[in-house]
Design a protein around this motif. Structure first.
Motif, mmCIF file in Angstrom:
data_model
loop_
_atom_site.group_PDB
_atom_site.id
_atom_site.type_symbol
_atom_site.label_atom_id
_atom_site.label_comp_id
_atom_site.label_asym_id
_atom_site.label_seq_id
_atom_site.Cartn_x
_atom_site.Cartn_y
_atom_site.Cartn_z
ATOM 1 N N GLN A 140 0.852 -1.193 0.000
ATOM 2 C CA GLN A 140 0.000 0.000 0.000
ATOM 3 C C GLN A 140 0.888 1.244 0.000
ATOM 4 O OE1 GLN A 140 -1.786 -0.623 3.911
ATOM 5 N NE2 GLN A 140 -3.486 -1.757 2.993
ATOM 6 N N GLU A 141 0.350 2.366 -0.443
ATOM 7 C CA GLU A 141 1.140 3.600 -0.459
ATOM 8 C C GLU A 141 1.498 4.066 0.942
ATOM 9 O OE1 GLU A 141 -0.107 6.882 -2.830
ATOM 10 O OE2 GLU A 141 -0.681 5.585 -4.508
ATOM 11 N N ARG A 142 0.587 3.865 1.874
ATOM 12 C CA ARG A 142 0.829 4.276 3.265
ATOM 13 C C ARG A 142 0.154 3.264 4.182
ATOM 14 N NH1 ARG A 142 -3.642 5.872 5.569
ATOM 15 N NH2 ARG A 142 -5.428 6.294 4.233
ATOM 16 N N ASP A 144 -2.418 1.901 6.162
ATOM 17 C CA ASP A 144 -3.852 2.068 6.369
ATOM 18 C C ASP A 144 -4.233 1.235 7.593
ATOM 19 O OD1 ASP A 144 -6.608 2.027 6.319
ATOM 20 O OD2 ASP A 144 -6.736 1.897 4.132
ATOM 21 N N THR A 145 -4.153 1.847 8.759
ATOM 22 C CA THR A 145 -4.356 1.098 10.010
ATOM 23 C C THR A 145 -5.748 0.473 10.056
ATOM 24 O OG1 THR A 145 -4.945 3.187 11.056
ATOM 25 C CG2 THR A 145 -2.731 2.365 11.463
ATOM 26 N N ALA A 146 -6.747 1.202 9.554
ATOM 27 C CA ALA A 146 -8.126 0.685 9.601
ATOM 28 C C ALA A 146 -8.247 -0.582 8.752
ATOM 29 C CB ALA A 146 -9.098 1.753 9.108
ATOM 30 N N PHE A 147 -7.595 -0.592 7.576
ATOM 31 C CA PHE A 147 -7.696 -1.751 6.697
ATOM 32 C C PHE A 147 -6.975 -2.963 7.287
ATOM 33 C CE2 PHE A 147 -5.781 -4.401 3.377
ATOM 34 C CZ PHE A 147 -6.918 -4.858 2.736
ATOM 35 N N TRP A 168 2.544 -3.008 9.988
ATOM 36 C CA TRP A 168 3.256 -2.349 8.895
ATOM 37 C C TRP A 168 4.745 -2.579 9.055
ATOM 38 C CZ3 TRP A 168 2.317 0.354 4.520
ATOM 39 C CH2 TRP A 168 3.177 1.373 4.106
ATOM 40 N N GLU A 200 -4.589 3.438 15.303
ATOM 41 C CA GLU A 200 -4.006 4.632 14.683
ATOM 42 C C GLU A 200 -3.311 5.503 15.733
ATOM 43 O OE1 GLU A 200 -3.786 5.384 11.567
ATOM 44 O OE2 GLU A 200 -3.155 7.493 11.648
#
Lengths: 204, 83
Positions: A140-142, A144-147, A168, A200
């Protein structure tokens, strides 16, 4: 939104040559380069796993983050199939891909070739801790804690696993960042009720 | 054999092993030094890079790489052929 019955029992954030567990600083070595910093983490938190030295930097970072995450959090009450690993990053295995490409001009390195996939870090963690549960690696680009944490929570809710190491693990050249969480259905450790917002907050 | 042990340690990145830790006749794989299949490939690379030796028969690998002594004997024999 808080999901009942799922807890963030531990977290580990590694960035800027420092490591934080459950919100508390546990190690810092700001003047070391990345390989030396990761070696220092190995010496400080394990020091008994020679295969560490053969890993690429991405695997060393994820391996070290898991060592810190699971320190004082035994997992041997779970069957191997009951713990999953869900990770993501932005640079895939590009750092090692470049190093491997350099060797192709002479004799291609078998030891580097085996690390030219990002999900190898999951394999190294799973071998170390004898995990055989569901696993996935996303690019992913960054972060995404929720995902990522939501995916892990869904595995727990569905009963596919009883614990998940998720987060991550990003490394390219000297740049590095790891944010790992231990999600379980039984509270222990810091036992924060799971929500993407809490994940997050721990990351930030 | 001391030089060969140092080459093995460097090639396989065995950072916690010293040359004197490796016995001349100690098995390199399994119960001995604990090397794996990727290490075997790296030992083949070592022979090519350091000694300009290519293994003609892959099936000879287990005998060649059994121990430091068998590796050294193979390198000596192959260099004698090249001379």
């Amino acid at each position: 939104m808080i999901k009942t019955g799922i807890y963030i029992n531990a977290s580990c954030i590694i960035r800027h040559h420092s490591a934080v567990k459950n919100g508390q600083p546990v190690y810092e070595e700001r003047h070391a380069d990345l390989p030396d910093f990761l070696r220092a983490l190995y010496d400080r938190f394990n020091g008994q796993y020679p295969k560490f030295h053969k890993m690429d930097l991405l695997s060393k970072l994820g391996w070290a983050a898991t060592e810190i995450l699971l320190q004082d959090m035994p997992m041997d009450m779970y069957a191997p199939e009951d713990t999953g690993v869900i990770l993501a990053n932005a640079s895939s295995s590009l750092d090692t891909d470049e190093k491997y490409f350099e060797t192709v001009h002479d004799i291609a390195s078998p030891a580097l070739f085996v690390y030219t996939l990002p999900n190898i870090v999951i394999g190294e963690i799973s071998i170390r801790h004898k995990f055989k549960g569901e696993n996935a690696f996303f690019v992913q680009e960054r972060f995404d804690t929720a995902f990522i944490t939501g995916y892990a929570a869904q595995l727990l809710e569905s009963g596919a696993v009883k614990a998940v190491v998720c987060g991550w693990v990003e490394q390219y050249h000297a740049g590095h960042e790891a944010a790992f969480y231990l999600l379980e259905t039984t509270p222990r450790g810091m036992a924060l009720p799971f929500s993407a917002e809490t994940a997050e907050k721990l990351y930030r | 054999m001391q030089d060969l042990k140092e080459q093995i340690i460097q090639q396989l990145n065995l950072q916690e092993v010293k040359p004197e830790d490796i016995g001349d006749d100690q098995p390199l794989f399994k119960e001995g030094l604990g090397l794996d299949s990727i290490d075997a490939l790296e030992l083949i690379v070592l022979l090519q890079q350091h000694h300009n030796i290519r293994i003609a028969k892959p099936e000879d690998g287990p005998n060649i790489f059994y121990s430091v002594r068998t590796m050294a004997e193979y390198i000596t024999a192959e260099k004698a052929k090249q001379a």
